[in-house]
Write a protein that holds these residues in place. Structure first.
Motif, short mmCIF file in Angstrom:
data_model
loop_
_atom_site.label_atom_id
_atom_site.label_comp_id
_atom_site.label_asym_id
_atom_site.label_seq_id
_atom_site.Cartn_x
_atom_site.Cartn_y
_atom_site.Cartn_z
N THR A 208 43.32 -8.23 40.85
CA THR A 208 44.42 -8.49 41.78
C THR A 208 45.40 -9.55 41.28
OG1 THR A 208 43.11 -10.14 42.98
CG2 THR A 208 42.99 -7.86 43.77
N THR A 209 45.15 -10.13 40.11
CA THR A 209 46.05 -11.15 39.57
C THR A 209 47.34 -10.51 39.11
OG1 THR A 209 44.16 -12.46 38.83
CG2 THR A 209 46.29 -12.95 37.81
N THR A 210 48.47 -11.07 39.58
CA THR A 210 49.78 -10.50 39.23
C THR A 210 50.71 -11.50 38.55
OG1 THR A 210 50.66 -11.03 41.41
CG2 THR A 210 49.69 -8.82 41.12
#
Length: 169
Positions: A70-72
């Motif tokens: 989920t890291t953006t």
């Protein structure tokens, strides 16, 4: 050649006393340690605590070891965010805990960012800990807050407590 940092109790018993009395550039050995003969050189000496209790606000970025699916945020975006957070929390312990509780993704989330006690040997001589985090935590005084980039991402680190200052070689 990897440099390691040692305090009393982390050195081979047969040579510990002599090394801890030594100075920078002193060489010791050969001596036997776990069925190996070794020679050690002291490259630096100073004083550090053997344990540090710290708190952290953490922002991973894409490509860091702390990143998840989920890291953006890019590295630049994460750095901008952590610098903004630092300006808010550097003088406000309550805000530090509030923000850590909202954005941390590890077990410190529910503890206001408290990452607990870290031992010198586990922090400096372990591949599981980041050397930049260890250096900040062990080389600064209680109350110090700063931004550190690690292999996991960016952190605002606060040093909460320290124990047992002693010579490090």
């Amino acid at each position: 050649m990897q440099e390691l940092y040692f305090i009393k109790g982390e050195l081979p018993e047969s040579i510990s006393e002599a090394i801890l009395k030594g100075n920078a550039n002193d060489t010791f050995g050969p001596y036997e340690d776990r069925n190996y003969f070794k020679i050690s050189k002291v490259t630096e000496t100073y004083t550090r605590p053997d344990s540090v209790k710290a708190s952290s606000i953490f922002i991973p970025y894409v490509g860091s070891l702390g990143a998840s699916a989920t890291t953006t945020k890019t590295e630049e975006e994460a750095k901008f965010s952590i610098d903004s957070i630092y300006r808010i929390v550097r003088n406000n312990k309550k805000k530090f805990a509030d923000i850590a509780g909202k954005i941390n993704t590890d077990s410190s989330k529910d503890k206001g960012g408290d990452i607990g006690w870290n031992k010198h040997s586990q922090s400096f001589n372990s591949s599981r800990f980041d050397i930049d985090l260890a250096e900040f935590m062990f080389d600064n005084k209680v109350g110090k807050i700063g931004v550190v980039k690690s292999k996991f991402g960016f952190h605002v680190i606060r040093i909460d407590e320290q124990k047992n200052k002693q010579k490090v070689v």
